[in-house]
Scaffold this motif. Sequence first.
Motif, mmCIF file in Angstrom:
data_model
loop_
_atom_site.group_PDB
_atom_site.id
_atom_site.type_symbol
_atom_site.label_atom_id
_atom_site.label_comp_id
_atom_site.label_asym_id
_atom_site.label_seq_id
_atom_site.Cartn_x
_atom_site.Cartn_y
_atom_site.Cartn_z
ATOM 1 N N MET A 125 53.746 13.744 -99.565
ATOM 2 C CA MET A 125 52.270 13.210 -100.302
ATOM 3 C C MET A 125 52.331 13.894 -101.382
ATOM 4 O O MET A 125 51.681 13.467 -102.534
ATOM 5 N N ALA A 126 53.029 15.103 -101.783
ATOM 6 C CA ALA A 126 53.039 15.682 -103.131
ATOM 7 C C ALA A 126 53.919 14.994 -104.078
ATOM 8 O O ALA A 126 53.382 14.625 -105.129
ATOM 9 N N ILE A 127 54.967 14.714 -103.670
ATOM 10 C CA ILE A 127 55.725 13.541 -104.579
ATOM 11 C C ILE A 127 55.205 12.233 -104.765
ATOM 12 O O ILE A 127 55.218 11.764 -105.861
ATOM 13 N N ALA A 128 54.456 11.917 -103.856
ATOM 14 C CA ALA A 128 53.389 10.401 -104.136
ATOM 15 C C ALA A 128 52.402 10.919 -104.992
ATOM 16 O O ALA A 128 51.758 9.666 -105.639
ATOM 17 N N ALA A 129 52.143 12.197 -105.427
ATOM 18 C CA ALA A 129 50.891 12.276 -106.297
ATOM 19 C C ALA A 129 51.670 12.638 -107.765
ATOM 20 O O ALA A 129 50.658 12.959 -108.602
ATOM 21 N N VAL A 130 52.821 12.412 -107.837
ATOM 22 C CA VAL A 130 53.360 12.858 -109.180
ATOM 23 C C VAL A 130 53.843 11.405 -109.812
ATOM 24 O O VAL A 130 54.437 10.710 -109.361
ATOM 25 N N GLU A 132 56.113 10.791 -112.128
ATOM 26 C CA GLU A 132 57.492 10.402 -112.301
ATOM 27 C C GLU A 132 58.167 9.932 -111.138
ATOM 28 O O GLU A 132 59.256 9.373 -110.841
ATOM 29 N N GLY A 133 57.593 10.181 -109.833
ATOM 30 C CA GLY A 133 58.089 9.593 -108.512
ATOM 31 C C GLY A 133 59.371 10.501 -108.281
ATOM 32 O O GLY A 133 59.518 11.579 -108.463
ATOM 33 N N ILE A 148 64.634 2.218 -104.730
ATOM 34 C CA ILE A 148 63.280 2.646 -104.181
ATOM 35 C C ILE A 148 61.995 1.923 -105.058
ATOM 36 O O ILE A 148 62.035 1.785 -106.057
ATOM 37 N N SER A 149 61.034 1.649 -104.209
ATOM 38 C CA SER A 149 60.000 1.060 -104.685
ATOM 39 C C SER A 149 58.739 2.034 -104.782
ATOM 40 O O SER A 149 58.798 2.971 -103.996
ATOM 41 N N TYR A 150 57.586 1.529 -105.431
ATOM 42 C CA TYR A 150 56.353 2.158 -105.365
ATOM 43 C C TYR A 150 55.417 1.154 -105.300
ATOM 44 O O TYR A 150 55.412 0.051 -105.864
ATOM 45 N N HIS A 151 54.340 1.458 -104.293
ATOM 46 C CA HIS A 151 53.046 0.982 -104.451
ATOM 47 C C HIS A 151 51.980 1.697 -104.737
ATOM 48 O O HIS A 151 51.459 2.691 -104.207
#
Length: 262
Positions: A125-130, A132-133, A148-151
């Motif tokens: 959850m922490a990296i999802a809030a950054v 830069e990913g 890797i993808s991002y949504h």
Amino acid sequence: MNDLSPTTVQLSRPSTCSDAEWDLRVRLAAAYRMVDHFGWCELIYGHLTAKVPGPDLHFLINPYGLSYDEVTASNLVKIDVEGNKIDADNPYPVNQAGFVIHSAVHMAHSENHKVVMHTHSRAGMAIAAVKEGVLPISMGSTAFVDRISYHDYEGVSLYLDERDRIVESLGDNHAMVLRNHGLLTTGRSVAEAFLWLYRLERAAQVQIDAGAAGTLNIIGGNVAKKSGDDVNGFAACEDAYGELEFAALMRKMDKIDPSFRE
């Protein structure tokens, strides 16, 4: 439902369960125990789901209300693509809303994405809030270079119209960061999906730790890409990605508590 627990509801192998389905149940239940062992749980939430072998769009999911260390092969619930229960004899409910993300991926990628794992771990959850990913700052994290993808976050995933956007965001990758939410991985098998999840969780943990300790030393593009290709190639055992690692972890789960096999 509060009075239901593995001590009050004793379930056994479903009478209609094939050997292939039972093997899948055992491996998926083991994966739940592994997630619990590594501390990636958020209470009873999150899901690891798998398509049942055969022509029907049926899936296995954890009983809603049980913690991950209570999941067994027999109490996994069989559902359809809309989250409706198929197992009439299984008394446990299903978190239908929680299946929205999983059903989107299962419906669109039936072959390469038979297993979907979604976690709400602290590091995830922490990296999802950054913004830069996930960054290539360690050998393990290079596995996600161009993979890797991002949504983007749309709120709690309760609405079916988000399915198409989730699938579009994922593309052909086996790993995705759900921004401001958590992590998701997929695989052709439980082992493949779990190894992607392990590597993604570890990449998130290392990045958070390193960022707190000092300035991140990001690996250059060409080196990062080559490293990622090598890392992923090393995990493939005769095109069975993650099988060696998962077998070792199953032996560990057997030593700790083999009740996941029940």
